[in-house]
Scaffold this motif. Sequence first.
Motif, PDB file in Angstrom:
ATOM      1  N   ASP A   1     -27.812   6.911 -29.105  1.00 23.66           N
ATOM      2  CA  ASP A   1     -26.459   6.532 -29.635  1.00 23.66           C
ATOM      3  C   ASP A   1     -26.347   7.203 -30.868  1.00 23.66           C
ATOM      4  N   ARG A   2     -25.464   8.187 -31.052  1.00 16.08           N
ATOM      5  CA  ARG A   2     -25.103   9.030 -32.100  1.00 16.08           C
ATOM      6  C   ARG A   2     -24.520   8.280 -33.212  1.00 16.08           C
ATOM      7  N   LYS A   3     -23.377   7.472 -32.700  1.00 20.24           N
ATOM      8  CA  LYS A   3     -22.733   6.882 -33.829  1.00 20.24           C
ATOM      9  C   LYS A   3     -23.662   5.879 -34.656  1.00 20.24           C
ATOM     10  N   PHE A   4     -24.455   5.004 -33.783  1.00 20.87           N
ATOM     11  CA  PHE A   4     -25.091   4.077 -34.469  1.00 20.87           C
ATOM     12  C   PHE A   4     -26.250   4.839 -35.134  1.00 20.87           C
ATOM     13  N   GLU A   5     -26.599   5.902 -34.893  1.00 21.55           N
ATOM     14  CA  GLU A   5     -27.643   6.602 -35.627  1.00 21.55           C
ATOM     15  C   GLU A   5     -27.269   6.968 -36.872  1.00 21.55           C
ATOM     16  N   ALA A   6     -26.200   6.976 -37.293  1.00 21.78           N
ATOM     17  CA  ALA A   6     -25.682   7.394 -38.811  1.00 21.78           C
ATOM     18  C   ALA A   6     -25.887   6.083 -39.613  1.00 21.78           C
ATOM     19  N   ILE A   7     -25.902   5.112 -38.964  1.00 20.91           N
ATOM     20  CA  ILE A   7     -26.019   3.784 -39.872  1.00 20.91           C
ATOM     21  C   ILE A   7     -27.252   3.820 -40.641  1.00 20.91           C
ATOM     22  N   PRO A   8     -28.588   3.758 -39.766  1.00 25.24           N
ATOM     23  CA  PRO A   8     -29.884   3.642 -40.496  1.00 25.24           C
ATOM     24  C   PRO A   8     -30.182   4.959 -41.301  1.00 25.24           C
ATOM     25  N   LEU A   9     -29.597   6.008 -41.130  1.00 26.24           N
ATOM     26  CA  LEU A   9     -29.622   7.406 -41.943  1.00 26.24           C
ATOM     27  C   LEU A   9     -28.755   7.288 -43.344  1.00 26.24           C
ATOM     28  N   ASN A  10     -27.673   6.601 -43.133  1.00 22.15           N
ATOM     29  CA  ASN A  10     -27.053   6.091 -44.418  1.00 22.15           C
ATOM     30  C   ASN A  10     -27.752   5.176 -45.375  1.00 22.15           C
TER      31      ASN A  10
END
Length: 666
Positions: A437-446
């Motif tokens: 889930d690439r879009k969700f991946e951005a959330i924990p990275l941020n």
Amino acid sequence: MPSKKLLNKVSNILNDYLKLSELASNFNNFISINQQQLSELLTFLDFAEGFTIGFIEINFYKDLDTLIEALKKHPKCKDIQFELLNFNNPELRFLRDAIIQKLPDINIDPDKKLVLILQGLEKSIGMFGEYPPVLQDLNFVRDSFTKSVPHPILFCLPDYAITRLAKFAPDFWAWKSGVFHFNTVQSTKDDALAKTLQSEKIINELELPEKQERVDLLHRLLMEYSPSGCHETEDNLQTRIDILTQLGEVNSNQFEFTKATEYLEKALKLVNKNEDLKNKKITVMFQLGAIYVKQGQVEQGMAFFLQSLGVARETGERVFEAIVLNSLGDAYSLLEEYQQAIESYQQSLAIVKEIGTRKIEGIALNALGDVYNTLEQYEQAIECYHQCLEFRQEIGNRKFEAITLSNLGDVYNALEQYQQAIESYQQCLAIVREIGDRKFEAIPLNALGDVYNALEQYQQAIESYQQCLAIAREIGTRKIEGMALNKLGGVYRDLEQYQQAIECYHQCLEIRQEIGDRQFEVLTLNDLGGVYNALEQYQQAIECYQQCLKITREIGECRFEAVVVHTLGYVYTFSKQYQQAIEFYQQALKCWNYLREEKFQASALMNIGKLLAYTQGDFTTAVAYLQESLAVFQQFTSPEVENVSQMIADVQQMADAQESSISGNT
């Protein structure tokens, strides 16, 4: 013993035979139930010459294929050349032009009469809305068909499309020479029902092509069980309700709220006709409530939820009761009525623990954790999230497990328990990468970037934000891209790498202006102004803050307006433009007075007093401002009390010295 290869060959032959047998059966059934209609259509075709219009009402493509095959094979049609033209573009507007464009591609047999069969036009006619463009044009250019399309035309349309064509293109409809209503073969209906209402697959979990096919079948089934212009009866009531409910659900999930509401309101009328359908009533009212909440009409949505809850309790539908209570809790949360939200979630939890519905229990616990998090009751939030995490790991729902881990990380971050926050975010990140889930991946990275930034581990913060930025650019999510750029700019600013910070802020600003995110545009301009201020590039800083101020006043952000004018006071002071500085501090003072922010009032008063004393020599007025500032600071036992007291003494001393100098000169 026959070989495996031979057995496979025999099996394939048998399957082909069964398919042919089924096709033959469908063909025979269709002809059998539509003998009269077919006879009338053949008569029409025999007499049709030049531009002649006939309408075939047929709800399913499968039956249309059978009809076309029957016409081509019929002895009475041996002198007719049938050409099938497909116009299934929803954006089609000019049908006559589209037909003319296709005519040159047809190899016309001069010894046969050409008959055009049109299908797919229902896509552009649509089911809702006033005056579809394709019908407006069809009505307008009716007369020009005679010369430009000098052939008989059969319009093959489902029930609803013919009804709309008659309504919105009445002049064209008046030229018809025949309307032929073909009945649907039972096996066609059964096949459509098997792919829709009887399917175990949930419609909103289907891939787009399969979802579109199901929606199309639902529309056609609706026309079959609820034909236009017919009086509603008790026949097939549950089937019609289920069709309308599914169409309402899929349109709601596609944010087509008007269409969804129309379908569900029709379903509710049917439900109310039969007291034995109360379980259906719960579902329909619940979905209507969800639509109103999605549109921001939360109180109207709650009214439907409460009605649905009442029916669920009346009928003893405990699972439905728990689901509705969860949604009520969500609605209360949106209205910031958090205590009622907590009570709703707790009631839902009590029910699911009683009946053992683990999935709903996880949803309720996560939602309850969210409310406690909002209320900054972090220990209760952690407890809820941990229980929820246990359930989601147990049932193997990886995406929801990741959501809970992300929420848990947010709580630890708020508590400044950074190591636990990092562990939660990293576990979340591992899962979303596993499920792709690439879009969700951005959330924990941020979020990891934020934690590393708080720990002043700037290199790790930069790496996290850059990974988040790369994903946002890859999937084309401009809002997340802007957010990552703004965060990167903040880290570079803290590292005093000002050129990199400026570059990030400018890129972020461009995105936020592009997507019209005015509130975040203000924040970026403010951050950019801060960097220019740190570089002592005061004119650029002032320009940023002035743009920022203009937007805050346009969007009515009073608090941020106060911050910006106060900051402009600082920048004008640093750039030695003292009169402008005083003016902006006075504007800030008015804002802080309006907002009743007494500490900031005191700060503005102190700065005005200091400038009046040290840049204008107006000691009397300066002392008045400083004394007012001191009185406010003393209410809060602020550390500024000593500073302002000393300032008053210094200014008073300067005033006395000035007075002595004046007296001595006289």
